[in-house]
Design a protein around this motif. Structure first.
Motif, short mmCIF file in Angstrom:
data_model
loop_
_atom_site.label_atom_id
_atom_site.label_comp_id
_atom_site.label_asym_id
_atom_site.label_seq_id
_atom_site.Cartn_x
_atom_site.Cartn_y
_atom_site.Cartn_z
N GLU A 151 0.86 -1.19 0.00
CA GLU A 151 0.00 0.00 0.00
C GLU A 151 0.90 1.24 0.00
O GLU A 151 1.74 1.40 0.89
CB GLU A 151 -0.88 -0.03 1.26
N SER A 171 2.48 4.74 0.76
CA SER A 171 2.42 5.44 2.05
C SER A 171 1.47 6.64 2.03
O SER A 171 0.80 6.93 3.03
CB SER A 171 3.82 5.89 2.47
N ARG A 191 -2.01 5.36 2.34
CA ARG A 191 -2.11 4.77 3.68
C ARG A 191 -2.39 5.86 4.72
O ARG A 191 -3.22 5.70 5.61
CB ARG A 191 -0.80 4.06 4.01
N LEU A 205 -0.24 -1.48 5.65
CA LEU A 205 -1.62 -1.06 5.92
C LEU A 205 -1.69 -0.31 7.25
O LEU A 205 -0.85 -0.52 8.14
CB LEU A 205 -2.53 -2.29 5.97
#
Ligand SMILES: [Fe+2]
Length: 344
Positions: free
Chosen positions: A25, A27, A30, A93
Protein backbone atom coordinates in the motif's frame (compact mmCIF):
# COMPACT_ATOMS: atom_id res chain seq x y z
CA UNK A 1 13.16 -3.73 10.78
CA UNK A 2 13.77 -7.22 9.41
CA UNK A 3 12.41 -7.70 5.91
CA UNK A 4 13.04 -10.35 3.34
CA UNK A 5 14.05 -7.76 0.80
CA UNK A 6 15.42 -10.40 -1.48
CA UNK A 7 11.93 -11.71 -1.99
CA UNK A 8 9.85 -8.58 -2.38
CA UNK A 9 9.92 -5.39 -4.29
CA UNK A 10 7.20 -2.92 -3.24
CA UNK A 11 6.91 -1.05 -6.50
CA UNK A 12 7.08 -4.06 -8.77
CA UNK A 13 4.04 -5.37 -10.65
CA UNK A 14 3.34 -9.10 -10.27
CA UNK A 15 5.52 -9.22 -7.16
CA UNK A 16 5.36 -12.31 -5.00
CA UNK A 17 6.26 -13.10 -1.42
CA UNK A 18 6.97 -16.74 -0.63
CA UNK A 19 5.29 -17.54 -3.94
CA UNK A 20 2.08 -15.65 -3.08
CA UNK A 21 0.88 -12.53 -4.93
CA UNK A 22 2.22 -9.51 -3.05
CA UNK A 23 1.34 -5.81 -2.93
CA UNK A 24 2.44 -2.76 -0.97
CA UNK A 25 0.00 0.00 0.00
CA UNK A 26 1.59 3.34 -1.03
CA UNK A 27 2.42 5.44 2.05
CA UNK A 28 0.50 8.47 0.79
CA UNK A 29 -2.84 6.64 0.46
CA UNK A 30 -2.11 4.77 3.68
CA UNK A 31 -1.87 8.10 5.55
CA UNK A 32 -5.11 9.28 3.95
CA UNK A 33 -6.80 6.00 4.86
CA UNK A 34 -5.53 6.24 8.44
CA UNK A 35 -6.94 9.78 8.76
CA UNK A 36 -10.31 8.57 7.43
CA UNK A 37 -10.62 5.83 10.04
CA UNK A 38 -8.73 7.20 13.05
CA UNK A 39 -11.83 8.86 14.49
CA UNK A 40 -14.08 5.86 13.99
CA UNK A 41 -14.95 4.05 17.17
CA UNK A 42 -15.70 0.36 16.80
CA UNK A 43 -18.88 -0.53 18.70
CA UNK A 44 -18.67 -3.13 21.46
CA UNK A 45 -21.32 -5.31 19.86
CA UNK A 46 -20.63 -6.55 16.36
CA UNK A 47 -24.21 -6.33 15.13
CA UNK A 48 -26.99 -3.76 14.99
CA UNK A 49 -27.17 -0.25 13.49
CA UNK A 50 -23.96 1.11 15.09
CA UNK A 51 -21.94 -1.81 13.80
CA UNK A 52 -23.46 -1.54 10.33
CA UNK A 53 -22.59 2.17 10.27
CA UNK A 54 -18.99 1.46 11.36
CA UNK A 55 -18.75 -1.22 8.70
CA UNK A 56 -20.08 1.09 5.98
CA UNK A 57 -17.56 3.81 6.87
CA UNK A 58 -14.73 1.29 7.07
CA UNK A 59 -15.54 -0.12 3.62
CA UNK A 60 -15.80 3.35 2.11
CA UNK A 61 -12.40 4.33 3.54
CA UNK A 62 -10.79 1.18 2.13
CA UNK A 63 -12.48 1.62 -1.26
CA UNK A 64 -11.30 5.26 -1.42
CA UNK A 65 -7.70 4.53 -0.48
CA UNK A 66 -6.71 1.12 -1.78
CA UNK A 67 -5.11 1.26 -5.23
CA UNK A 68 -6.80 -0.60 -8.06
CA UNK A 69 -4.26 -3.42 -8.22
CA UNK A 70 -4.81 -4.31 -4.54
CA UNK A 71 -8.59 -4.24 -4.99
CA UNK A 72 -8.25 -6.60 -7.94
CA UNK A 73 -5.98 -8.87 -5.93
CA UNK A 74 -8.58 -9.10 -3.15
CA UNK A 75 -11.42 -9.74 -5.58
CA UNK A 76 -9.42 -12.38 -7.44
CA UNK A 77 -8.73 -14.18 -4.17
CA UNK A 78 -12.44 -14.16 -3.33
CA UNK A 79 -13.94 -15.15 -6.65
CA UNK A 80 -11.48 -17.24 -8.66
CA UNK A 81 -10.26 -20.82 -8.44
CA UNK A 82 -6.80 -19.74 -9.54
CA UNK A 83 -4.35 -21.92 -7.65
CA UNK A 84 -1.63 -19.28 -8.17
CA UNK A 85 -3.71 -17.11 -5.86
CA UNK A 86 -4.57 -19.39 -2.94
CA UNK A 87 -3.08 -16.73 -0.66
CA UNK A 88 -1.99 -13.08 -0.82
CA UNK A 89 0.21 -10.72 1.19
CA UNK A 90 -0.36 -6.96 1.43
CA UNK A 91 2.02 -4.66 3.31
CA UNK A 92 2.01 -1.18 4.81
CA UNK A 93 -1.62 -1.06 5.92
CA UNK A 94 -2.85 1.21 8.71
CA UNK A 95 -2.76 -0.55 12.08
CA UNK A 96 -3.20 0.25 15.74
CA UNK A 97 0.45 -0.25 16.64
CA UNK A 98 1.69 2.64 14.53
CA UNK A 99 -1.31 4.79 15.34
CA UNK A 100 -1.46 4.68 19.13
CA UNK A 101 1.50 2.72 20.40
CA UNK A 102 1.44 -0.95 21.26
CA UNK A 103 -2.04 -2.32 21.75
CA UNK A 104 -2.54 -4.57 24.75
CA UNK A 105 -5.57 -6.49 25.97
CA UNK A 106 -7.29 -3.32 27.14
CA UNK A 107 -6.56 -1.12 24.13
CA UNK A 108 -9.29 -0.48 21.61
CA UNK A 109 -8.28 -1.71 18.22
CA UNK A 110 -10.63 0.22 15.96
CA UNK A 111 -8.01 0.82 13.27
CA UNK A 112 -7.31 -2.89 12.79
CA UNK A 113 -11.03 -3.65 12.84
CA UNK A 114 -11.78 -0.93 10.28
CA UNK A 115 -8.99 -2.13 7.99
CA UNK A 116 -10.18 -5.76 8.12
CA UNK A 117 -13.82 -4.78 7.51
CA UNK A 118 -12.64 -2.61 4.65
CA UNK A 119 -10.51 -5.32 3.02
CA UNK A 120 -13.39 -7.84 3.20
CA UNK A 121 -15.82 -5.23 1.85
CA UNK A 122 -13.57 -4.38 -1.08
CA UNK A 123 -13.34 -8.13 -1.82
CA UNK A 124 -17.18 -8.02 -1.87
CA UNK A 125 -17.25 -10.53 0.95
CA UNK A 126 -19.10 -10.88 4.24
CA UNK A 127 -17.33 -11.59 7.50
CA UNK A 128 -18.70 -14.60 9.38
CA UNK A 129 -18.31 -15.94 12.90
CA UNK A 130 -19.49 -18.89 14.95
CA UNK A 131 -21.53 -18.57 18.10
CA UNK A 132 -19.43 -21.23 19.86
CA UNK A 133 -16.09 -19.63 19.01
CA UNK A 134 -14.87 -16.50 20.81
CA UNK A 135 -18.48 -15.78 21.84
CA UNK A 136 -19.56 -15.21 18.26
CA UNK A 137 -17.04 -12.41 17.59
CA UNK A 138 -16.62 -11.46 13.94
CA UNK A 139 -13.14 -10.04 14.39
CA UNK A 140 -10.95 -12.26 16.54
CA UNK A 141 -7.99 -11.30 18.65
CA UNK A 142 -5.30 -13.92 18.09
CA UNK A 143 -2.85 -13.80 20.99
CA UNK A 144 -1.46 -16.20 23.60
CA UNK A 145 -3.70 -16.54 26.63
CA UNK A 146 -2.57 -17.42 30.16
CA UNK A 147 -3.26 -21.07 30.92
CA UNK A 148 -3.62 -22.01 27.24
CA UNK A 149 0.07 -21.70 26.27
CA UNK A 150 0.38 -25.42 25.54
CA UNK A 151 -2.83 -25.87 23.57
CA UNK A 152 -3.00 -26.48 19.82
CA UNK A 153 -5.07 -23.36 19.34
CA UNK A 154 -4.66 -19.73 18.46
CA UNK A 155 -4.41 -19.00 22.20
CA UNK A 156 -1.30 -21.20 22.53
CA UNK A 157 2.42 -20.42 22.46
CA UNK A 158 3.77 -23.81 21.42
CA UNK A 159 4.36 -24.68 17.77
CA UNK A 160 0.95 -24.89 16.11
CA UNK A 161 0.73 -27.88 13.76
CA UNK A 162 -0.52 -27.53 10.22
CA UNK A 163 -4.31 -27.45 10.06
CA UNK A 164 -7.28 -25.91 8.32
CA UNK A 165 -9.65 -23.86 10.46
CA UNK A 166 -12.85 -25.54 11.62
CA UNK A 167 -12.14 -28.67 9.57
CA UNK A 168 -14.83 -30.58 11.50
CA UNK A 169 -17.46 -28.67 9.52
CA UNK A 170 -18.47 -29.45 5.95
CA UNK A 171 -16.69 -27.35 3.32
CA UNK A 172 -19.51 -24.89 2.74
CA UNK A 173 -19.86 -24.26 6.46
CA UNK A 174 -16.14 -23.79 7.05
CA UNK A 175 -14.59 -20.36 6.68
CA UNK A 176 -13.83 -19.88 2.98
CA UNK A 177 -11.11 -17.25 3.46
CA UNK A 178 -8.96 -16.34 6.44
CA UNK A 179 -7.49 -12.88 6.86
CA UNK A 180 -4.82 -11.98 9.42
CA UNK A 181 -3.64 -8.44 10.15
CA UNK A 182 -0.58 -7.90 12.33
CA UNK A 183 -0.59 -5.51 15.30
CA UNK A 184 2.33 -6.76 17.40
CA UNK A 185 4.89 -9.45 16.55
CA UNK A 186 7.97 -8.87 18.71
CA UNK A 187 9.61 -12.20 17.96
CA UNK A 188 8.99 -12.12 14.18
CA UNK A 189 6.96 -15.29 14.66
CA UNK A 190 6.15 -16.82 11.30
CA UNK A 191 2.84 -18.10 10.04
CA UNK A 192 3.60 -21.19 7.94
CA UNK A 193 1.60 -22.21 4.87
CA UNK A 194 1.52 -25.22 2.56
CA UNK A 195 -0.71 -25.05 -0.50
CA UNK A 196 -2.55 -28.20 -1.48
CA UNK A 197 -1.92 -27.90 -5.21
CA UNK A 198 1.71 -26.83 -5.27
CA UNK A 199 3.22 -28.03 -2.01
CA UNK A 200 1.21 -31.00 -0.74
CA UNK A 201 -0.19 -33.12 -3.58
CA UNK A 202 3.07 -33.29 -5.61
CA UNK A 203 4.95 -34.42 -2.49
CA UNK A 204 2.49 -37.01 -1.18
CA UNK A 205 2.99 -40.65 -2.25
CA UNK A 206 0.11 -41.94 -4.43
CA UNK A 207 -0.84 -44.66 -1.96
CA UNK A 208 -1.12 -42.24 0.96
CA UNK A 209 -3.02 -39.76 -1.20
CA UNK A 210 -5.47 -42.54 -2.09
CA UNK A 211 -6.08 -43.30 1.59
CA UNK A 212 -6.50 -39.60 2.43
CA UNK A 213 -9.27 -39.44 -0.19
CA UNK A 214 -11.30 -42.16 1.58
CA UNK A 215 -14.20 -41.20 3.88
CA UNK A 216 -12.65 -42.88 6.93
CA UNK A 217 -11.58 -39.93 9.09
CA UNK A 218 -13.28 -38.17 11.98
CA UNK A 219 -12.34 -34.62 12.85
CA UNK A 220 -12.96 -33.11 16.27
CA UNK A 221 -13.99 -29.51 16.90
CA UNK A 222 -10.92 -27.39 17.77
CA UNK A 223 -10.10 -26.20 21.27
CA UNK A 224 -11.17 -22.68 20.37
CA UNK A 225 -14.80 -23.88 20.30
CA UNK A 226 -16.91 -24.15 23.42
CA UNK A 227 -19.73 -26.71 23.30
CA UNK A 228 -20.28 -26.66 27.06
CA UNK A 229 -18.25 -29.82 27.62
CA UNK A 230 -19.65 -31.84 24.72
CA UNK A 231 -17.16 -33.43 22.35
CA UNK A 232 -18.18 -32.71 18.77
CA UNK A 233 -16.91 -34.91 15.96
CA UNK A 234 -17.47 -34.81 12.22
CA UNK A 235 -19.08 -37.62 10.29
CA UNK A 236 -16.65 -39.98 8.52
CA UNK A 237 -15.02 -37.94 5.78
CA UNK A 238 -11.94 -37.73 3.56
CA UNK A 239 -9.10 -35.34 4.37
CA UNK A 240 -8.50 -34.53 0.69
CA UNK A 241 -11.43 -34.42 -1.70
CA UNK A 242 -12.76 -32.83 -4.88
CA UNK A 243 -15.72 -30.49 -5.17
CA UNK A 244 -18.39 -30.63 -7.88
CA UNK A 245 -16.05 -28.71 -10.24
CA UNK A 246 -13.18 -31.12 -9.73
CA UNK A 247 -11.18 -28.72 -7.58
CA UNK A 248 -9.23 -30.29 -4.71
CA UNK A 249 -9.71 -29.30 -1.07
CA UNK A 250 -8.18 -30.28 2.23
CA UNK A 251 -9.65 -30.55 5.73
CA UNK A 252 -6.92 -31.10 8.30
CA UNK A 253 -7.48 -30.96 12.07
CA UNK A 254 -4.77 -29.37 14.22
CA UNK A 255 -5.49 -31.27 17.42
CA UNK A 256 -4.68 -34.95 17.76
CA UNK A 257 -7.73 -37.15 17.79
CA UNK A 258 -7.38 -40.93 17.86
CA UNK A 259 -9.09 -42.40 14.81
CA UNK A 260 -11.36 -45.42 15.35
CA UNK A 261 -10.10 -46.94 12.08
CA UNK A 262 -6.46 -48.11 12.18
CA UNK A 263 -5.89 -47.32 8.53
CA UNK A 264 -7.14 -43.80 9.12
CA UNK A 265 -4.99 -43.42 12.24
CA UNK A 266 -1.86 -44.54 10.37
CA UNK A 267 -2.59 -42.34 7.36
CA UNK A 268 -3.26 -39.31 9.57
CA UNK A 269 0.05 -39.86 11.39
CA UNK A 270 2.02 -40.47 8.18
CA UNK A 271 0.48 -37.41 6.54
CA UNK A 272 1.29 -35.13 9.46
CA UNK A 273 4.84 -36.47 9.53
CA UNK A 274 5.15 -35.85 5.81
CA UNK A 275 3.87 -32.28 6.13
CA UNK A 276 6.45 -31.57 8.83
CA UNK A 277 9.24 -32.49 6.37
CA UNK A 278 8.09 -30.06 3.65
CA UNK A 279 9.49 -26.54 3.41
CA UNK A 280 6.60 -24.21 4.20
CA UNK A 281 5.98 -20.70 2.95
CA UNK A 282 7.01 -18.64 5.95
CA UNK A 283 5.27 -15.29 6.44
CA UNK A 284 5.86 -13.03 9.42
CA UNK A 285 2.55 -11.22 9.97
CA UNK A 286 4.12 -8.10 11.40
CA UNK A 287 2.34 -4.79 12.14
CA UNK A 288 0.56 -3.51 9.04
CA UNK A 289 0.86 -6.76 7.08
CA UNK A 290 -2.24 -8.57 5.87
CA UNK A 291 -2.09 -12.25 4.98
CA UNK A 292 -5.17 -13.92 3.51
CA UNK A 293 -5.61 -17.41 2.14
CA UNK A 294 -8.17 -20.00 1.11
CA UNK A 295 -8.85 -22.14 4.12
CA UNK A 296 -9.72 -25.35 2.23
CA UNK A 297 -6.84 -25.03 -0.26
CA UNK A 298 -4.01 -24.16 2.13
CA UNK A 299 -3.04 -25.58 5.51
CA UNK A 300 -1.48 -23.22 8.03
CA UNK A 301 0.55 -23.46 11.20
CA UNK A 302 2.85 -21.31 13.28
CA UNK A 303 6.29 -21.33 14.86
CA UNK A 304 6.39 -21.16 18.68
CA UNK A 305 5.54 -17.67 19.93
CA UNK A 306 8.38 -15.67 21.41
CA UNK A 307 7.57 -12.33 23.05
CA UNK A 308 4.34 -10.44 22.53
CA UNK A 309 2.18 -11.13 19.53
CA UNK A 310 -1.25 -9.84 18.59
CA UNK A 311 -2.98 -10.42 15.28
CA UNK A 312 -6.57 -9.80 14.28
CA UNK A 313 -8.35 -12.45 12.30
CA UNK A 314 -11.45 -12.57 10.14
CA UNK A 315 -13.23 -15.36 8.34
CA UNK A 316 -14.70 -13.98 5.16
CA UNK A 317 -16.67 -15.38 2.28
CA UNK A 318 -18.10 -14.28 -1.05
CA UNK A 319 -21.45 -15.94 -0.54
CA UNK A 320 -23.49 -16.34 2.59
CA UNK A 321 -26.14 -18.25 0.64
CA UNK A 322 -25.21 -21.84 1.56
CA UNK A 323 -24.83 -20.79 5.17
CA UNK A 324 -28.15 -18.94 5.34
CA UNK A 325 -30.09 -22.12 4.69
CA UNK A 326 -28.58 -23.61 7.83
CA UNK A 327 -29.57 -20.91 10.28
CA UNK A 328 -32.99 -20.10 11.57
CA UNK A 329 -32.60 -16.37 12.05
CA UNK A 330 -31.44 -14.75 8.83
CA UNK A 331 -30.66 -11.41 10.47
CA UNK A 332 -28.10 -13.06 12.70
CA UNK A 333 -26.72 -15.29 9.97
CA UNK A 334 -23.26 -13.73 10.03
CA UNK A 335 -22.77 -15.45 13.38
CA UNK A 336 -23.46 -19.10 12.73
CA UNK A 337 -24.71 -21.47 15.38
CA UNK A 338 -22.71 -24.64 14.85
CA UNK A 339 -25.43 -26.73 16.50
CA UNK A 340 -27.59 -25.88 13.46
CA UNK A 341 -24.81 -26.59 10.99
CA UNK A 342 -23.90 -30.11 12.07
CA UNK A 343 -24.85 -32.62 9.43
CA UNK A 344 -25.24 -30.01 6.69
FE1 LIG B 1 -5.84 -21.70 12.39
Amino acid sequence: MKMKLDKISPAQANATYEGLPYAYEPSLSRERWLRAISDLDSPHTQSGPEWEQFKKQAIRAAADNLPQDIKQMLQHLAESNDSECDGIVIDNLPNDATHQGRPDTTTKVSISEAVLLGMAGVAQCEIIGYRQEKQGALIHRVEPQPGKEHTQSNAGRVKFNFHSDNAFLSRLMQPQLLGLLGSVNDGDVATLLLTLEQDIIPNTPTKLLHTLRQPIFRISAPESFDFGGYIVLSTLRPLIYEDENGQSHIALPGAVFRQENQRAERAMRDFKELLSTLTPRSIVVRPGRFLAFRNTRVVHGRSPIVGNRLLHRIYFTRSLAPRLSAVSNVEKARVLDVRLLLGT
